[in-house]
Design a protein around this motif. Structure first.
Motif, PDB file in Angstrom:
ATOM      1  N   ALA A 109     -10.468   7.452  -6.102  1.00 43.05           N
ATOM      2  CA  ALA A 109     -10.141   8.993  -6.111  1.00 43.05           C
ATOM      3  C   ALA A 109     -11.579   9.745  -5.407  1.00 43.05           C
ATOM      4  N   ALA A 110     -12.748   8.882  -5.724  1.00 44.75           N
ATOM      5  CA  ALA A 110     -13.928   9.820  -5.111  1.00 44.75           C
ATOM      6  C   ALA A 110     -13.808   9.360  -3.322  1.00 44.75           C
ATOM      7  N   ARG A 111     -12.975   8.320  -2.917  1.00 47.67           N
ATOM      8  CA  ARG A 111     -12.918   8.184  -1.458  1.00 47.67           C
ATOM      9  C   ARG A 111     -11.806   9.259  -1.082  1.00 47.67           C
ATOM     10  N   LEU A 112     -10.768   9.600  -2.121  1.00 50.71           N
ATOM     11  CA  LEU A 112      -9.832  10.466  -1.555  1.00 50.71           C
ATOM     12  C   LEU A 112     -10.376  11.871  -1.204  1.00 50.71           C
ATOM     13  N   VAL A 113     -11.609  11.995  -2.239  1.00 55.63           N
ATOM     14  CA  VAL A 113     -12.194  13.418  -1.992  1.00 55.63           C
ATOM     15  C   VAL A 113     -12.769  13.645  -0.689  1.00 55.63           C
ATOM     16  N   ASP A 114     -13.809  12.469  -0.391  1.00 56.31           N
ATOM     17  CA  ASP A 114     -14.793  12.476   0.688  1.00 56.31           C
ATOM     18  C   ASP A 114     -14.033  12.399   1.966  1.00 56.31           C
ATOM     19  N   LYS A 115     -13.151  11.370   1.954  1.00 52.99           N
ATOM     20  CA  LYS A 115     -12.510  10.953   3.196  1.00 52.99           C
ATOM     21  C   LYS A 115     -11.469  11.766   3.574  1.00 52.99           C
ATOM     22  N   PHE A 116     -10.556  12.323   2.743  1.00 56.85           N
ATOM     23  CA  PHE A 116      -9.298  12.717   2.972  1.00 56.85           C
ATOM     24  C   PHE A 116      -9.282  14.277   2.351  1.00 56.85           C
ATOM     25  N   GLY A 117     -10.262  14.680   1.943  1.00 60.22           N
ATOM     26  CA  GLY A 117     -10.213  16.277   1.425  1.00 60.22           C
ATOM     27  C   GLY A 117      -9.190  16.585   0.242  1.00 60.22           C
ATOM     28  N   TYR A 118      -8.957  15.590  -0.624  1.00 60.56           N
ATOM     29  CA  TYR A 118      -8.163  15.899  -1.675  1.00 60.56           C
ATOM     30  C   TYR A 118      -9.024  16.752  -2.970  1.00 60.56           C
ATOM     31  N   ALA A 119      -8.126  17.761  -3.339  1.00 58.10           N
ATOM     32  CA  ALA A 119      -8.911  18.369  -4.606  1.00 58.10           C
ATOM     33  C   ALA A 119      -8.905  17.655  -5.787  1.00 58.10           C
ATOM     34  N   LEU A 164     -14.029  -0.371  -0.593  1.00 59.66           N
ATOM     35  CA  LEU A 164     -14.045   1.095   0.143  1.00 59.66           C
ATOM     36  C   LEU A 164     -14.795   2.297  -0.431  1.00 59.66           C
ATOM     37  N   ALA A 165     -15.372   1.912  -1.897  1.00 59.72           N
ATOM     38  CA  ALA A 165     -16.352   2.763  -2.633  1.00 59.72           C
ATOM     39  C   ALA A 165     -17.436   3.598  -1.790  1.00 59.72           C
ATOM     40  N   PRO A 166     -18.033   3.073  -0.856  1.00 63.16           N
ATOM     41  CA  PRO A 166     -19.025   3.880  -0.283  1.00 63.16           C
ATOM     42  C   PRO A 166     -18.400   5.152   0.450  1.00 63.16           C
ATOM     43  N   GLY A 169     -18.810   7.969  -1.250  1.00 63.65           N
ATOM     44  CA  GLY A 169     -20.061   8.421  -1.810  1.00 63.65           C
ATOM     45  C   GLY A 169     -20.575   7.630  -2.924  1.00 63.65           C
ATOM     46  N   VAL A 170     -19.927   6.359  -3.219  1.00 65.21           N
ATOM     47  CA  VAL A 170     -20.333   5.520  -4.372  1.00 65.21           C
ATOM     48  C   VAL A 170     -21.097   4.219  -3.859  1.00 65.21           C
ATOM     49  N   SER A 171     -22.229   3.994  -3.984  1.00 61.80           N
ATOM     50  CA  SER A 171     -23.010   2.974  -3.363  1.00 61.80           C
ATOM     51  C   SER A 171     -22.829   1.623  -4.205  1.00 61.80           C
ATOM     52  N   LEU A 172     -22.568   0.631  -3.213  1.00 62.16           N
ATOM     53  CA  LEU A 172     -22.572  -0.778  -4.067  1.00 62.16           C
ATOM     54  C   LEU A 172     -24.037  -1.318  -3.943  1.00 62.16           C
ATOM     55  N   SER A 173     -24.864  -0.856  -3.734  1.00 66.15           N
ATOM     56  CA  SER A 173     -26.304  -1.315  -3.530  1.00 66.15           C
ATOM     57  C   SER A 173     -26.894  -1.923  -4.855  1.00 66.15           C
ATOM     58  N   ASP A 174     -26.396  -1.487  -5.819  1.00 69.28           N
ATOM     59  CA  ASP A 174     -26.784  -1.783  -7.382  1.00 69.28           C
ATOM     60  C   ASP A 174     -26.029  -3.003  -7.852  1.00 69.28           C
TER      61      ASP A 174
END
Length: 197
Positions: A109-119, A164-166, A169-174
């Motif tokens: 869902a975070a990807r939907l917001v950032d990549k596709f502009g979902y509200a 696809l989390a990045p 805006g969700v980092s996988l670095s940790d």
């Protein structure tokens, strides 16, 4: 067999990924999502929910990526990807539920917001991602695969929106064990990539 597909959809990718790994031939039918093709005949007649993916295999018409994975595994791929033993099957299916709930509503869902502009409530998606990713990482700390110590449809169901989390805006670095698992999946014979994975 036809898969009505959207390239950038993680749910569609689950099916393409599994078909590639299991060597199941599927004709990919691209759908013009932005033009609403999935909301009009003939697609809306195949899936009144107006969502993708849709699989058509003869008389069998299925919606929902998790259901399609189960069907393809049992119909074409046998015990390796989804065993019939009740306990082993349940171990795989619990990850399908995780993919459809925590992963979809967190990093997906975070990807939907950032990549596709979902509200959607971005803060809520980030809270959900912050809960599920450490759990997946912990599981993979001492297991190469999510279920049964071998690749199964559990890995195909969970991987797309985690990988696809990045894009949300969700980092996988940790999460080194998640990153190593993604690399293991990518190294499997028949791996099919998608943009961002």
């Amino acid at each position: 067999m036809k898969l009505y597909d959207l390239t950038l959809s993680g749910n569609c990718y689950k099916v393409r990924l599994f078909a590639g790994l299991a060597g199941i031939p599927v004709d990919i039918v691209p759908v013009d999502f932005l033009a609403g093709e999935h909301k009009r005949p003939p697609l809306i007649e195949l899936n009144p929910w107006g969502e993708l993916p849709v699989l058509v295999d003869g008389e069998v018409v299925l919606r929902d990526s998790q259901a399609i994975l189960v069907y393809l595994a049992r119909r074409y791929a046998g015990e390796a990807w989804l065993p019939s033993d009740p306990a082993a099957m349940a171990e795989v299916v619990q990850w399908l539920s995780t993919a459809a709930n925590e992963v979809q509503n967190g990093p997906g869902a975070a990807r939907l917001v950032d990549k596709f502009g979902y509200a959607l409530d971005k803060a809520d998606t980030l809270r959900r991602a912050a809960r599920i990713l450490p759990l997946i990482n912990a599981r993979l700390a001492d297991h190469d695969w999510l279920a049964l110590d071998r690749p199964t449809i559990a890995d195909c169901a969970v991987l797309p929106y985690v990988a696809l989390a990045p894009e949300g805006g969700v980092s996988l670095s940790d999460f080194p064990h998640i990153r190593a698992w993604i690399a293991r999946v990518k190294a499997l014979p028949g791996f099919a990539p998608m943009p961002g994975v």
